[in-house]
Design a protein around this motif. Structure first.
Motif, mmCIF file in Angstrom:
data_model
loop_
_atom_site.group_PDB
_atom_site.id
_atom_site.type_symbol
_atom_site.label_atom_id
_atom_site.label_comp_id
_atom_site.label_asym_id
_atom_site.label_seq_id
_atom_site.Cartn_x
_atom_site.Cartn_y
_atom_site.Cartn_z
ATOM 1 N N ARG A 1 101.908 37.727 77.035
ATOM 2 C CA ARG A 1 102.293 38.573 76.841
ATOM 3 C C ARG A 1 102.517 39.945 75.784
ATOM 4 O O ARG A 1 102.612 41.178 76.116
ATOM 5 N N LEU A 2 101.916 39.401 74.926
ATOM 6 C CA LEU A 2 101.634 40.338 73.513
ATOM 7 C C LEU A 2 100.395 40.920 74.155
ATOM 8 O O LEU A 2 100.419 42.414 73.772
ATOM 9 N N THR A 3 98.469 40.801 74.733
ATOM 10 C CA THR A 3 98.472 41.806 75.543
ATOM 11 C C THR A 3 99.298 42.896 76.352
ATOM 12 O O THR A 3 98.457 44.581 75.869
ATOM 13 N N GLU A 4 99.614 42.452 77.116
ATOM 14 C CA GLU A 4 100.394 43.708 78.195
ATOM 15 C C GLU A 4 101.690 44.287 77.122
ATOM 16 O O GLU A 4 101.112 45.999 77.132
ATOM 17 N N ARG A 5 102.724 43.893 75.978
ATOM 18 C CA ARG A 5 102.721 44.898 75.205
ATOM 19 C C ARG A 5 102.242 45.811 74.277
ATOM 20 O O ARG A 5 102.525 47.166 73.985
ATOM 21 N N MET A 6 100.605 45.018 73.975
ATOM 22 C CA MET A 6 99.656 46.290 73.593
ATOM 23 C C MET A 6 99.422 47.824 74.042
ATOM 24 O O MET A 6 99.278 48.614 73.954
ATOM 25 N N ARG A 7 99.201 47.467 75.868
ATOM 26 C CA ARG A 7 98.912 47.688 76.651
ATOM 27 C C ARG A 7 99.728 49.101 76.930
ATOM 28 O O ARG A 7 99.832 50.371 77.516
ATOM 29 N N LYS A 8 101.586 48.015 76.793
ATOM 30 C CA LYS A 8 102.244 49.767 76.975
ATOM 31 C C LYS A 8 102.067 50.080 76.422
ATOM 32 O O LYS A 8 102.816 52.116 76.457
ATOM 33 N N ASN A 9 102.599 49.371 75.017
ATOM 34 C CA ASN A 9 102.362 50.816 73.988
ATOM 35 C C ASN A 9 101.646 52.270 74.023
ATOM 36 O O ASN A 9 101.827 53.069 73.774
ATOM 37 N N LEU A 10 100.644 51.940 74.655
ATOM 38 C CA LEU A 10 99.213 52.355 74.316
ATOM 39 C C LEU A 10 99.305 53.205 75.412
ATOM 40 O O LEU A 10 98.825 54.987 75.008
ATOM 41 N N HIS A 11 99.651 52.950 76.632
ATOM 42 C CA HIS A 11 100.231 54.216 77.517
ATOM 43 C C HIS A 11 101.080 54.527 77.646
ATOM 44 O O HIS A 11 101.318 55.758 77.374
ATOM 45 N N ASN A 12 102.726 54.710 75.892
ATOM 46 C CA ASN A 12 103.283 55.171 76.263
ATOM 47 C C ASN A 12 102.820 56.173 75.028
ATOM 48 O O ASN A 12 103.000 57.477 75.033
ATOM 49 N N VAL A 13 101.938 55.995 74.097
ATOM 50 C CA VAL A 13 101.244 56.823 73.218
ATOM 51 C C VAL A 13 100.006 57.953 73.457
ATOM 52 O O VAL A 13 101.116 59.090 73.214
ATOM 53 N N ILE A 14 99.971 57.996 75.101
ATOM 54 C CA ILE A 14 99.131 58.478 75.999
ATOM 55 C C ILE A 14 100.442 59.648 76.386
ATOM 56 O O ILE A 14 100.237 61.101 75.951
#
Length: 512
Positions: free
Chosen positions: A299-312
């Motif tokens: 869950r934490l890994t997926e949230r981290m990746r989602k947040n990175l995609h939102n930054v991009i």
């Protein structure tokens, strides 16, 4: 000579192209020239420059043309000016000029239009194929003389500055008010266009020269060479006090815009975005490492990746909509509003380093298959590696489990079927990889078509040009529709043909 295709007239009309034919005492040829021209273009403007032979009677008896006439002969330059003014008043965007003496083949209209599709903002000059043509020594000298002085005045070379067979973008006609009245006007139009940065493109054309005893020429060697010499003297002075400063200012503006964009990109990536992202990743990876169960780690890994995609995603929108690339106008069209709700294999033509920014504005749920140098880039490599962008060097089979995992988690996978940027914006050969991925993952294909990035930042160039950038998102193509095309090889071939047609349509619509 080519035969008119049934749709050439319609294409010229849709593009806003008319024909302007200045004529003076061409009674023996003007009727045939106009009739043959009407087979290619429905909008023909004939300027009768005070003819005293049968030209007036022939033209007044013709239907389907727009006739501009006046009683006194004023010269070719004046006639061209009246033709351009009439074309502008009638709402045309472009004008093809040709002579009324039969020297120019109307069939070459198709050649000019083909070149216009590749260079929609350029002034096209028909470069006459003169091998084996019986020309007078004076005519050959005049052309070399004109070419030389054009180079002196502009620093650019053209093989045939005396050719009257041209396609003019009417909004980019400079010096029209100052236009001289005789033959030298055509050189003057080229010089002013060059000073203002208009692209000049030579297009090879065939010409016809009748036997010497049948030729009708209004060129007066003594007077006209004297006029051309005076004009070249004036243009050389203007080149120093007007043309050269314009060129320097345009060069300086181009590089200032490029350096500003580069520095802004580096500043945002290295100061505003990358350091906070680096800190965020460290904190999140520390939290993931301390998590007590796999579910929490996932869950934490997926949230981290989602947040990175939102930054991009937000950075791409800031760049494209927030004037991050000065001198450009960005616009887009999405055919089906909900097409980003589900994962797809996204395909797009590849023109420039700007392409990714254009495609990223639609959704954060998209990843790209990249080259190794992009994946290891010092400016943004940290972000895209952690956002699960993958290099293609290891091959599709090795990546397929990861791509399947991404699709299952709702991400679209973006692939450039051409594999590399197009050097001239033309649609290159499509490879099968994107269609193989779609087939294996049972995903629909979402087509995007880009127009403009390759002109703003061409492949192999290091400066930014002005111009529009446009991206169009089509409706998804289902696996059932793809299978009807055949195997992945046939799918790639047929989709490329669709892109070629789509790019042509977009080019016709995106006129300045």
């Amino acid at each position: 000579m080519t035969t008119p295709t049934p749709d050439i007239r319609q294409k010229l009309k849709e593009r806003g192209i008319c024909i302007v034919i200045p004529t003076y005492n061409n009674g023996g040829t003007i009727g045939r020239v106009v009739n043959e021209t009407l087979a290619y273009c429905a909008d023909v403007i004939v300027v009768n420059d005070g003819s005293t032979d049968t030209t007036t009677d022939v033209l007044q008896a013709m239907e389907g043309i727009t006739l501009v006439e006046y009683a006194k002969n004023r010269g070719k330059g004046y006639a061209l000016k009246q033709g351009f003014l009439k074309a502008c008043a009638m709402g045309f965007a472009y004008a093809i000029t040709m002579d009324g003496d039969g020297q120019h083949y109307p069939a070459s209209i198709a050649d000019l239009f083909s070149a216009h599709q590749e260079h929609p903002d350029a002034l096209l000059v028909g470069s006459r194929r003169l091998e084996g043509v019986d020309r007078s020594g004076g005519s050959s000298f005049a052309n070399r003389f004109s070419n030389f002085w054009f180079w002196v005045q502009t620093g650019r070379r053209l093989p045939d500055t005396q050719s009257g067979y041209r396609l003019y973008p009417l909004k980019k006609l400079y010096g029209l008010r100052l236009l001289t009245s005789r033959y030298e006007a055509e050189l003057e139009l080229l010089v002013f266009a060059s000073w203002h940065g208009v692209e000049l493109v030579s297009v090879p054309i065939d010409v016809y020269y009748p036997p010497r005893e049948e030729r009708v020429s209004h060129f007066r060697p003594g007077k006209d060479f004297a006029r051309i010499s005076v004009l070249n003297t004036v243009l050389c002075v203007l080149a120093i006090v007007y043309g050269l400063p314009l060129r320097l200012l345009r060069w300086l503006e181009k590089w200032v815009r490029t350096i500003y964009t580069l520095l802004a990109f580096i500043f945002f990536m290295m100061v505003v975005i990358t350091p906070p992202v680096w800190v965020y990743l460290k904190i999140q990876k520390w939290r993931i490492a301390r998590a007590k169960d796999e579910q929490t780690k996932t869950r934490l890994t997926e949230r981290m990746r989602k947040n990175l995609h939102n930054v991009i995603y937000r950075f791409a929108r800031f760049v494209m909509f927030g004037h991050g690339i000065p001198g450009t106008r960005f616009s887009y069209k999405v055919e089906q509003a909900d097409c980003f709700n589900n994962p797809h294999v996204v395909i797009c033509n590849h023109q420039s380093h700007l392409d990714l920014m254009c495609m990223l504005i639609f959704t954060p749920n998209i990843i790209f298959l990249t080259n190794d140098w992009v994946w290891r880039n010092p400016f943004y490599g940290l972000i895209i590696r952690n956002a699960e962008y993958y290099p293609v060097a290891n091959g599709l089979e090795e990546m397929m489990p990861r791509l399947r995992s991404l699709a299952d988690r709702g991400y679209s996978i973006a692939v450039f079927p051409e594999g590399t940027r197009s050097p001239d914006c033309k649609i290159g050969r499509f490879h099968q990889g994107a269609f193989y991925i779609a087939q294996q993952l049972k995903l629909d294909v979402l087509p995007m078509c880009l127009y403009g990035p390759g002109k703003v930042l061409p492949k192999g160039k290091y400066h930014l040009n002005r111009g529009p950038i446009y991206i169009e998102v089509g409706a998804p193509i289902t696996q059932s529709e793809l299978q009807q095309m055949g195997g992945t090889k046939e799918q790639a071939s047929l989709m490329r043909k669709r892109y070629v047609k789509k790019y042509e349509v977009i080019g016709q619509m995106r006129k300045e």
